[in-house]
Design a protein around this motif. Structure first.
Motif, PDB file in Angstrom:
ATOM      1  N   THR A 163       0.839  -1.159  -0.190  1.00 26.45           N
ATOM      2  CA  THR A 163       0.099   0.026  -0.102  1.00 26.45           C
ATOM      3  C   THR A 163       1.092   1.232  -0.144  1.00 26.45           C
ATOM      4  OG1 THR A 163      -1.801   1.060   1.129  1.00 26.45           O
ATOM      5  CG2 THR A 163      -0.111   0.049   2.480  1.00 26.45           C
ATOM      6  N   THR A 164       0.239   2.389   0.035  1.00 25.60           N
ATOM      7  CA  THR A 164       0.909   3.621   0.297  1.00 25.60           C
ATOM      8  C   THR A 164       1.071   4.167   1.565  1.00 25.60           C
ATOM      9  OG1 THR A 164      -0.942   5.020  -0.511  1.00 25.60           O
ATOM     10  CG2 THR A 164       0.177   4.199  -2.132  1.00 25.60           C
ATOM     11  N   GLY A 184       5.569  10.112   1.793  1.00 24.48           N
ATOM     12  CA  GLY A 184       6.552  11.131   2.268  1.00 24.48           C
ATOM     13  C   GLY A 184       6.374  11.965   3.546  1.00 24.48           C
ATOM     14  N   ASP A 185       5.573  11.043   4.615  1.00 24.69           N
ATOM     15  CA  ASP A 185       5.040  11.831   5.783  1.00 24.69           C
ATOM     16  C   ASP A 185       5.442  10.984   6.987  1.00 24.69           C
ATOM     17  OD1 ASP A 185       4.013  13.967   4.447  1.00 24.69           O
ATOM     18  OD2 ASP A 185       2.259  12.936   3.984  1.00 24.69           O
ATOM     19  N   CYS A 186       6.262   9.757   6.604  1.00 22.86           N
ATOM     20  CA  CYS A 186       6.477   8.801   7.895  1.00 22.86           C
ATOM     21  C   CYS A 186       5.423   8.367   8.477  1.00 22.86           C
ATOM     22  CB  CYS A 186       7.423   9.538   8.866  1.00 22.86           C
ATOM     23  SG  CYS A 186       9.132   9.859   7.909  1.00 22.86           S
ATOM     24  N   SER A 187       4.327   7.987   7.641  1.00 23.93           N
ATOM     25  CA  SER A 187       3.214   7.213   8.490  1.00 23.93           C
ATOM     26  C   SER A 187       3.232   6.244   9.291  1.00 23.93           C
ATOM     27  CB  SER A 187       2.334   6.805   7.115  1.00 23.93           C
ATOM     28  OG  SER A 187       1.929   7.930   6.237  1.00 23.93           O
ATOM     29  N   TRP A 236      15.837  14.682  -2.366  1.00 21.10           N
ATOM     30  CA  TRP A 236      14.983  13.910  -2.738  1.00 21.10           C
ATOM     31  C   TRP A 236      15.213  12.672  -2.309  1.00 21.10           C
ATOM     32  CZ3 TRP A 236      16.111   9.060  -5.092  1.00 21.10           C
ATOM     33  CH2 TRP A 236      17.618   9.027  -5.639  1.00 21.10           C
ATOM     34  N   ILE A 237      14.355  11.701  -2.102  1.00 22.31           N
ATOM     35  CA  ILE A 237      14.428  10.513  -1.347  1.00 22.31           C
ATOM     36  C   ILE A 237      13.438   9.515  -2.019  1.00 22.31           C
ATOM     37  CG2 ILE A 237      12.766  10.859   0.639  1.00 22.31           C
ATOM     38  CD1 ILE A 237      14.931   9.444   2.355  1.00 22.31           C
TER      39      ILE A 237
END
Length: 246
Positions: A163-164, A184-187, A236-237
């Motif tokens: 998943t994302t 991108g948000d360290c979920s 970027w990462i």
């Protein structure tokens, strides 16, 4: 253009390029590269190095500037559809420059969280070009992550959910193991509980590859800090991680 190859080239290590991919590259007259700005030039450079190593004959590199899109939209699906359409228009114009065989080198595998095949179908469906195309699979970042951590993606008989980050925040962990991409948000910091383990990796297969593994509550802030450092240094990462309840 007569034919297009959509070629998966792996997660970042040039040695992950398969013999099937090399054979397809050697049939191409031109390579289409979707650039993502100066800060991600390294991604283009890796593709160029792969071509220099494996393609001996003359060939063209046609670079396409990726159109911008809103990264925090209210209508996520609508914004992505619009972005795909604009990408398809640029690809159609680039395809028209080639008389023979073209190729697109895709990071990882074209079948997993990549929009290239959708763009190709947009071009064909819109009648903007007519050509045959073939897909060459590549090593995914998911497979590379498991290999670098020397782990299996799932326990015996259990499922793997891919998943994302956005969906992880909305839905939480499912049954079995969960692989998270495009976060991108360290979920992972929003996952509750003290019984979750994480295997995290960034820039897999590249010189700056970084791996962190351990109980989520013990290593999550270390990952957050290291990820921020890496992104600030490079601009970027690309990272991916596996989560599993103990």
């Amino acid at each position: 253009m007569r034919k297009l190859y959509v070629i998966g080239i792996g997660a970042g290590d040039p040695d992950q390029v398969t013999m099937q991919a090399v054979e397809a590259m050697r049939h191409a007259d031109a390579f289409f590269v979707i650039g993502k700005g100066a800060e991600k030039q390294e991604l283009v450079d890796v593709r160029t190095a792969i071509l220099a190593e494996h393609v001996e004959g003359p060939h063209r590199i046609i670079e396409i500037t990726d159109p911008p899109r809103d990264r925090t939209p209210d209508d996520y699906a609508g914004v992505v559809r619009d972005w795909h359409e604009r990408r398809a228009e640029l690809l159609a114009a680039a395809f028209a420059e080639v008389d023979g065989v073209g190729a697109i080198l895709v990071w990882g595998d074209p079948a997993l969280y990549d929009s290239t095949l959708r763009m190709v179908e947009h071009v064909l469906a819109g009648g903007r070009a007519t050509f045959d195309y073939e897909v060459i699979p590549g090593v995914t970042s998911v497979a590379a992550l498991a290999a670098r951590h020397r782990t299996v993606l799932h326990r015996i008989g259990e499922p793997v959910h891919v998943t994302t980050g956005r969906r992880l925040r909305e839905e939480g962990l499912g049954a079995g193991s969960t692989v998270v991409m495009l976060d991108g948000d360290c979920s992972f910091t929003e996952i509750p509980g003290d019984d979750v383990h994480i295997w995290w990796g960034a820039y897999l297969g590249m010189p700056d590859e970084t791996l962190i593994e351990g109980p989520l509550r013990e290593v999550e802030q270390r990952i957050v800090a290291r990820r921020a450092e890496l992104r600030a240094a490079k601009g970027w990462i690309m990272d991916v991680y596996l989560l599993r309840g103990r």
